[in-house]
Design a protein around this motif. Structure first.
Motif, PDB file in Angstrom:
ATOM      1  N   GLU A   1       0.284  -0.909   0.252  1.00 29.39           N
ATOM      2  CA  GLU A   1       0.026   0.154   0.052  1.00 29.39           C
ATOM      3  C   GLU A   1       0.928   1.231   0.166  1.00 29.39           C
ATOM      4  OE1 GLU A   1      -3.864  -1.967   2.328  1.00 29.39           O
ATOM      5  OE2 GLU A   1      -2.552  -0.742   3.450  1.00 29.39           O
ATOM      6  N   GLU A   2       2.129   1.491   0.918  1.00 27.17           N
ATOM      7  CA  GLU A   2       3.103   2.449   0.920  1.00 27.17           C
ATOM      8  C   GLU A   2       3.321   2.703  -0.339  1.00 27.17           C
ATOM      9  OE1 GLU A   2       3.049   4.530   3.000  1.00 27.17           O
ATOM     10  OE2 GLU A   2       4.749   5.832   2.223  1.00 27.17           O
ATOM     11  N   PHE A   3       3.816   1.610  -0.995  1.00 30.52           N
ATOM     12  CA  PHE A   3       4.716   1.637  -2.658  1.00 30.52           C
ATOM     13  C   PHE A   3       3.736   2.132  -3.784  1.00 30.52           C
ATOM     14  CE2 PHE A   3       6.312  -0.143  -5.826  1.00 30.52           C
ATOM     15  CZ  PHE A   3       7.751  -0.168  -6.139  1.00 30.52           C
ATOM     16  N   GLY A   4       2.466   1.802  -3.521  1.00 27.47           N
ATOM     17  CA  GLY A   4       1.597   2.225  -4.210  1.00 27.47           C
ATOM     18  C   GLY A   4       0.935   3.860  -4.298  1.00 27.47           C
ATOM     19  N   LYS A   5       0.903   4.328  -2.376  1.00 24.40           N
ATOM     20  CA  LYS A   5       0.647   5.996  -2.445  1.00 24.40           C
ATOM     21  C   LYS A   5       2.260   6.108  -3.293  1.00 24.40           C
ATOM     22  CE  LYS A   5      -0.745   5.465   2.028  1.00 24.40           C
ATOM     23  NZ  LYS A   5      -0.415   6.220   3.711  1.00 24.40           N
ATOM     24  N   ARG A   6       3.281   5.670  -2.746  1.00 20.90           N
ATOM     25  CA  ARG A   6       4.184   6.592  -2.887  1.00 20.90           C
ATOM     26  C   ARG A   6       4.818   6.483  -4.343  1.00 20.90           C
ATOM     27  NH1 ARG A   6       9.027   7.329   1.141  1.00 20.90           N
ATOM     28  NH2 ARG A   6       7.776   7.088   3.356  1.00 20.90           N
ATOM     29  N   PHE A   7       4.242   5.713  -5.071  1.00 20.62           N
ATOM     30  CA  PHE A   7       4.878   5.471  -6.917  1.00 20.62           C
ATOM     31  C   PHE A   7       3.965   4.748  -7.170  1.00 20.62           C
ATOM     32  CE2 PHE A   7       9.047   3.099  -3.626  1.00 20.62           C
ATOM     33  CZ  PHE A   7       9.178   5.061  -3.845  1.00 20.62           C
ATOM     34  N   GLY A   8       3.014   4.855  -6.871  1.00 23.87           N
ATOM     35  CA  GLY A   8       1.415   4.387  -7.916  1.00 23.87           C
ATOM     36  C   GLY A   8       1.388   2.750  -8.682  1.00 23.87           C
ATOM     37  N   ARG A   9       1.688   2.207  -7.912  1.00 26.43           N
ATOM     38  CA  ARG A   9       2.087   1.037  -8.333  1.00 26.43           C
ATOM     39  C   ARG A   9       1.824  -0.096  -6.923  1.00 26.43           C
ATOM     40  NH1 ARG A   9       6.363   2.433 -11.805  1.00 26.43           N
ATOM     41  NH2 ARG A   9       7.907   1.633 -10.141  1.00 26.43           N
ATOM     42  N   SER A  10       0.428  -0.969  -7.061  1.00 25.53           N
ATOM     43  CA  SER A  10       0.495  -1.461  -5.922  1.00 25.53           C
ATOM     44  C   SER A  10      -0.147  -3.056  -6.157  1.00 25.53           C
ATOM     45  CB  SER A  10      -0.203  -1.208  -4.598  1.00 25.53           C
ATOM     46  OG  SER A  10      -1.501  -0.478  -5.066  1.00 25.53           O
ATOM     47  N   TYR A  11      -0.033  -4.267  -5.791  1.00 25.72           N
ATOM     48  CA  TYR A  11      -0.462  -5.548  -6.669  1.00 25.72           C
ATOM     49  C   TYR A  11      -1.444  -6.777  -5.775  1.00 25.72           C
ATOM     50  CZ  TYR A  11       3.143  -4.375  -9.386  1.00 25.72           C
ATOM     51  OH  TYR A  11       4.485  -3.410  -9.871  1.00 25.72           O
ATOM     52  N   GLY A  12      -1.481  -6.220  -4.107  1.00 20.18           N
ATOM     53  CA  GLY A  12      -2.047  -6.546  -3.466  1.00 20.18           C
ATOM     54  C   GLY A  12      -2.039  -8.038  -3.541  1.00 20.18           C
ATOM     55  N   PHE A  13      -2.923  -9.200  -2.344  1.00 21.09           N
ATOM     56  CA  PHE A  13      -1.967 -10.737  -2.368  1.00 21.09           C
ATOM     57  C   PHE A  13      -2.554 -11.448  -3.727  1.00 21.09           C
ATOM     58  CE2 PHE A  13      -2.091  -9.445   2.236  1.00 21.09           C
ATOM     59  CZ  PHE A  13      -0.674  -9.610   2.270  1.00 21.09           C
TER      60      PHE A  13
END
Lengths: 108, 398, 318
Positions: free
Chosen positions: B245-257
């Motif tokens: 989630e933090e990666f998504g917040k900072r960089f715009g990409r996230s994957y979930g489980f």
């Protein structure tokens, strides 16, 4: 399980089995392994340090304690055996160049 | 975004190497094996060109690769390695020691079939054989996901509440050797803000604070250390989620489980992992054009197994088809992920029917038409109201 | 190689101890002596890697440790690889300023013969070839003592072990000992030496030299094992000394793959029977067997003298 009387919880031991107290094995004496007891004859001892150097424990200490032999020789230090740890292997007895260490049976 | 990233064509192997560079690893110890080799080569180039300041240990085996990583990680270094198949098997003993010593090593795996017979191509029998090694295990489906996941895993592995090693796997050859456009960091500073280096929050070999690592734990102690690992892996479930989630917040990409594709209106979905997910998505589109309503599910994190997310993804399905790319010989069902899901269905009291197809063993080609064929096969079973109590070996020659 | 100051007598050995008493090594186990002296020489800025073995099990049963320096055990076959990783990490962290670069940190691996000449050999060879600045100390008790006296590649010719028993047909080990120090020397590393705890200053100086080189060093130390060699523990040093006096064990060093020296010359050699008859593991040997070993040692002495270029080990006189 009955022997696990007061061992700590998984929460209070370091992770991964790390031991954080260097040299804490000294909390566990090994003197009760001994069958024969080496005794340094301080009068005969030439303070050559061979016994100190070869002791595998270490259980022989160089103590800053002056000693005057019966023949009047002055030594600035003394070699002492720590019977808390000495396992009675006899290496010091065998290697002493002046046979100044006696080896006597332990009386329990 | 664009000021952070540069978009370049990379294979998944190169994406792994870029991730290691961008988290500023201190020590790399790796041994070449097909199809992982380009990871090691690219890292060697980074070091040779001064783009990465790290010690590269050109070990004489994978066993020594992971052993050296263990030594380096225990000394406080951020370390990286990569391997495949026989290399991973040669490391097997060290996998358990890395996790048992609670060292945050990150490893890339270009998944490959295991000998014998020797086969250098893709399946996931190497990865699945590490199941009980207490490594956090991510399976990526794209080169971008490989890059991002490796960065994320440093954050997870080094979390003081986790301190477990992590592996990021991807298809050997199918992904390891095919180019995709990947956003990589222009500068590693923002990446290091996301994964700051701090070896001071873990036990390490330091002459100023001399500790003993790797002591013997007798029957009075061993169990407690293993339970600590259980707790750490459970904790990792949360930390993996937060890191993503933090990666998504900072960089715009996230994957979930777990990722789902067009499952909202379906009774039947196909679940798989790795690069095959792309093929399954394609097949889903083709089938939907023909009026067959199916969806796709991707399992991204294998350890810790995401039972909650997976439960939510499958709870409304009548039929779940699990496409496994490894075999657990002699299992109740022989697909390793299907076996996990069967357990999940039982414990979550779901009556979803489970169908397990074994595909792509030793990189036997799996195309969209295979997936369509599998859906057709399943449909006939459903019509006949048959749920096979064994895995179906798709495409094996009779 | 920068010349380290060498010890001239026991009085110059540091008084500090970095191995605590209380450990579980057998009474009279000379590994204790070897490690004590090693740590005195190496000092507190030392990271030790120990493979599985007697030393490891008897010094670190959780929650107790005998070590006062940072220490790690990983597995049996990989001490050299782990040490490579430790050394690389120290180098990288110091270069990046994450660890104080002004502090010289020694990396020392201490392994037994099984973990070094047999199962750990590949990792050792790799470490030597890569040139890591690690001193590897082999304490050689010539069998797998930790698992209960099984034959290793380092077990000498004809010795009894539990896997080379004395039977009606076969009696003891059929092969000679693997010449590990010479195999290591073939890697052309900066310093290789053999040492003996009965010559404690010679041993200490070899540790000192090994730690001073900029690359790998290897010190092969003979370690008579009271349990496995079958002798009264009080005679450990005596037997170690006999090994050198009979030339069953020759104390040598090789600097920079150039300068070869026998550091403990033996002008008057003793017959090997003095060494062999002192140990139960050779009880079954006949006089003929002993003569066979004597001939083997005579040849070895001849070879070593040739290498030195003069007679440093003399003829058998007693």
């Amino acid at each position: 399980m009955s022997f696990e009387k007061k061992l700590p919880s998984w929460k209070s031991i370091p992770i991964g089995g790390a031991i954080l107290k260097p040299g804490n094995f000294a909390e566990r004496p090994t003197g009760d392994w001994r069958v024969f007891r080496p005794i340094i004859n301080q009068d005969k001892c030439l303070r050559c340090l061979i016994c100190w150097a070869i002791c595998p424990e270490p259980a022989i200490y160089i103590i800053d304690k002056p000693y005057r032999t019966s023949s009047g020789r002055e030594w600035k230090f003394t070699l002492e055996i720590d019977y808390n740890y000495c396992k009675g292997c006899g290496l010091c007895v065998e290697e002493c160049p002046v046979k100044a260490i006696d080896f006597v049976e332990e009386v329990k | 975004m664009s000021d952070l990233w540069i978009r370049i064509p990379l294979t998944s192997n190169y994406a792994a190497a870029y991730a290691a560079k961008d988290v500023d690893v201190d020590v790399v110890a790796a041994y070449p094996i097909t199809p992982q080799t380009p990871v090691v080569e690219r890292i060697a180039e980074f070091i040779a060109n001064g783009e990465l300041d790290a010690e590269m240990i050109h070990v004489e085996s994978e066993h020594s690769a992971l052993s050296a990583c263990i030594g380096a990680s225990a000394t406080g270094a951020r370390v990286f390695t990569a391997t495949s198949a026989q290399g991973l098997e040669l490391m097997h003993e060290m996998l358990f020691i890395a996790s048992g010593l609670r060292l945050p090593i990150v490893m890339a795996i270009a998944a490959r079939a295991l000998s014998a017979p020797i086969n250098i191509w893709c399946d996931y029998s190497d990865l699945m054989a590490t199941r009980d090694s207490s490594w956090i295990t991510v399976i990526a489906s794209s080169a971008q996901e490989v890059y991002d996941s490796i960065i994320q895993m440093y954050r997870v592995a080094e979390d003081p509440e986790v301190l477990l090693p992590a592996m990021v796997a991807y298809d050997g050859f199918i992904m390891s050797h095919t180019y995709e456009p990947v956003y990589v960091a222009k500068d590693r500073a923002p990446i290091l803000e996301y994964v700051p280096k701090n070896f001071k929050n873990r036990y390490r070999l330091d002459p100023d604070n001399p500790i003993t690592m790797g002591a013997i734990a007798d029957p009075n102690w061993y169990y407690e250390f293993k339970y600590q690992q259980v707790v750490a892996m459970r904790k990792a479930y949360e930390v993996v989620k937060k890191a993503d989630e933090e990666f998504g917040k900072r960089f715009g990409r996230s994957y979930g489980f777990v990722e789902t594709y067009k499952v909202e209106d379906v009774d039947i979905a196909l679940l798989t992992y790795g690069g095959l997910y792309g093929t399954v998505q394609e097949a889903v589109d083709i089938l939907r054009e023909k009026g067959v309503k199916v969806g796709a599910i991707k399992l991204r994190v294998f350890r810790p197994f995401p039972y909650n997310e997976l439960f939510n993804a499958i709870k409304n399905l009548k039929h779940l088809v699990v496409l496994d790319r490894a075999i657990t010989f002699g299992g109740v069902i022989e697909g390793p992920v299907a076996l996990e899901i069967a357990t999940l269905l039982k414990f979550k009291s779901l009556d979803t029917n489970l169908y397990n197809y074994i595909v792509g063993i030793g990189q036997r080609t799996v195309t969209e038409s295979d997936i369509i064929g599998i859906v057709d096969h399943v449909s006939k079973l459903i019509e006949k109201n048959v749920v096979p109590m064994e895995s179906i070996y798709w495409g094996v020659r009779e | 190689m920068s010349k380290p100051t060498l010890y001239k007598s026991i009085f110059e050995l540091p008084r500090e101890e970095y191995l605590s008493p209380g450990h579980g090594l057998c009474a009279g186990c000379l590994v204790g002596t070897i490690v004590r002296v090693l740590l005195k020489v190496a000092g507190p800025n030392t990271i030790v890697v120990t493979p599985t073995g007697c030393l490891e099990v008897s010094t670190t049963p959780f929650p107790y440790t005998a070590w006062k320096v940072p220490w790690i055990h990983v597995a049996f076959e990989n001490a050299a690889a782990v040490a490579s990783g430790v050394e690389a990490a120290v180098k990288a962290l110091q270069r990046k300023g994450l660890v104080d670069p002004s502090k010289k940190i020694n990396v020392v691996a201490i392994g037994g013969d099984g973990g070094t000449v047999d199962i750990g050999f590949q990792a050792l060879s790799g470490m030597l070839e890569r040139g890591h600045r690690v001193m590897y100390v082999l304490y050689d008790n010539e069998a797998y003592m930790n698992t209960g006296i099984q034959r290793s590649g380092a077990t000498p010719f004809k010795a009894w072990t539990t896997t080379t028993p004395v039977g009606k047909v076969l009696k003891g080990k059929l092969q000679p000992k693997k010449p590990i120090a010479e195999i290591v020397a073939a890697h052309k590393i900066p310093y290789v030496a053999t040492a003996n705890p009965a010559y404690i200053i010679d041993m200490a100086n070899k540790f000192r030299k090994g730690l001073s080189v900029d690359g790998p060093s290897f010190i092969h130390v003979i370690q008579p094992c009271t349990t496995g060699w079958r002798f009264d523990p009080r005679y450990g040093i005596k037997i170690a000394r006999l090994a050198t006096e009979t030339a069953m064990w020759i104390n040598w060093e090789l600097e920079n793959n150039e300068v070869f020296r026998v550091t403990v010359p033996v002008p008057k050699r003793k017959h090997v029977k003095h060494y062999i008859r002192a140990q139960g593991r050779f009880n079954h040997l006949t006089d003929q067997d002993i003569e066979e070993i004597q001939r083997f040692i005579d040849k070895e002495v001849e070879r070593i003298n040739k290498m030195v270029g003069k007679e440093v080990i003399g003829p058998v006189v007693e």
